[in-house]
Enzyme design. Structure first.
Site, PDB file in Angstrom:
ATOM      1  N   SER A   1       0.858  -1.180   0.000  1.00 43.06           N
ATOM      2  CA  SER A   1       0.000   0.000   0.000  1.00 43.06           C
ATOM      3  C   SER A   1       0.896   1.232   0.000  1.00 43.06           C
ATOM      4  CB  SER A   1      -0.886  -0.001   1.253  1.00 43.06           C
ATOM      5  OG  SER A   1      -1.485   1.262   1.464  1.00 43.06           O
TER       6      SER A   1
ATOM      7  N   TYR B   1      -1.716  -0.946  10.504  1.00 41.67           N
ATOM      8  CA  TYR B   1      -1.873  -1.219   9.074  1.00 41.67           C
ATOM      9  C   TYR B   1      -0.594  -0.863   8.325  1.00 41.67           C
ATOM     10  CZ  TYR B   1      -3.824  -1.071   4.339  1.00 41.67           C
ATOM     11  OH  TYR B   1      -4.069  -1.280   2.998  1.00 41.67           O
TER      12      TYR B   1
END
Length: 320
Positions: A194, A207
């Site tokens: 990401s 995350y």
């Protein structure tokens, strides 16, 4: 007298060896310089002449998290390219819907219920699909979750589950399918990191940790395969998507919406497939984000924080 002569001879041999080693080192350095600049030129040329796309017709593509979002879109688009799709998802209903859509459009797809946090079940399922479909040409580790709130508001179970899905499941899946890829010296593994694996972001501390982990293990595995076999042809591709419109990113925030808007899932999926087919080691969505990250590392951190504060882009908490 003979001992003196022998000592002199040993000294001459040592000097000869030293000179020989120095000459070898100079040659190695010259070869390094030549190869270095040839590689630089090839990389620059590659910016204007992208690598040809690998043909996936007739190949078997396994994707995790195909029940919705990017996973579903990748399944649909790979199918249109002629690949056979193995759809893995924990949600049987939505996964079956993806399989149905592929079959209705004339494609080949097979659905499997899979909880990627269960290692033994995952290994058993991997053996089953290899038996049913043979060699798996492309594996896409896409499944992921993204709770969005401050670190101190995360529960232990929430953090552990995030790492189980976003990171550890990748290891188990790779261990299942990589050995045959190495044996055949072909195949592709795609891992979804990401932009949170490029930059630290507020409300995404665990995350970000999982996505930096994906970036790290893919980089290390690439080197491991390269050193094991200099002619390695197993391709590893790490993807760094920006905020994608899949529902994971519940409260995006951006000061300049036209510059930093949510990217449609089908657009992101197409970009991922293109990166895999080109054999890229890493690719961001949008593509320039990787370059932005590398450049930002050269700028003093306080200066970059001023830029970040000005842009005011990120994710707000999903807890109210």
């Amino acid at each position: 007298m003979s001992k003196v002569t022998q000592s002199a001879g040993d000294g001459n041999n040592a000097n000869s060896n030293d000179i020989y080693n120095i000459v070898l080192l100079v040659v190695d350095i010259l070869m390094l310089i030549v190869k270095f600049w040839i590689t630089i030129v090839e990389a620059v040329v590659g910016l204007f002449r992208p690598a040809p796309l690998d043909d996936v017709r007739g190949k078997v593509v396994l994707i995790t998290g195909t029940g919705h979002g990017m996973g579903k879109q990748m399944a649909l688009q790979y199918s249109k390219l002629g690949a056979t799709i193995l759809c893995w998802d924990v949600n049987e209903q939505t996964n079956n819907q993806t399989v149905k859509e592929i079959k209705n459009s004339g494609g080949k797809a097979f659905g499997y219920v899979c909880n990627v946090t269960k290692r033994e079940e995952l290994i058993e399922l991997a053996q089953k699909v290899r038996k049913e479909h043979g060699f798996i040409h492309v594996v896409v580790n896409n499944a992921g979750i993204m709770p969005c709130h401050p670190l101190l508001e995360h529960t232990e179970n929430e953090i552990r589950l995030m790492y189980d899905i976003n990171v550890l499941s990748h290891f188990w899946i790779i261990q299942c399918f990589l050995p045959e890829m190495i044996e055949r010296n072909e195949g592709s593994i795609v891992a979804l990191s990401s932009c949170a694996g490029l930059f630290g972001l507020v409300n995404l501390v665990p995350y970000c940790g999982t996505k930096f982990a994906v970036r790290g293990y893919m980089s290390a595995l690439t080197e491991e395969l390269r050193q094991k076999n200099p002619q390695n042809n197993v391709k590893l591709t790490t993807i760094y998507p920006y905020m994608i419109d899949t529902g994971l990113c519940k409260n995006p925030r951006y000061r300049f919406p036209k510059l930093f808007k949510l990217i449609p899932a089908d657009v992101a999926a197409g970009s991922i497939i293109e990166a895999q087919r080109q054999g890229l080691e890493e690719a961001a969505i949008p593509r320039h984000f990787v370059a932005v990250e590398k450049i930002s590392r050269l700028i003093p951190r306080k200066a970059m924080r001023l830029v970040n504060d000005f842009l005011d882009t990120g994710v707000d908490t999903d807890k109210h």
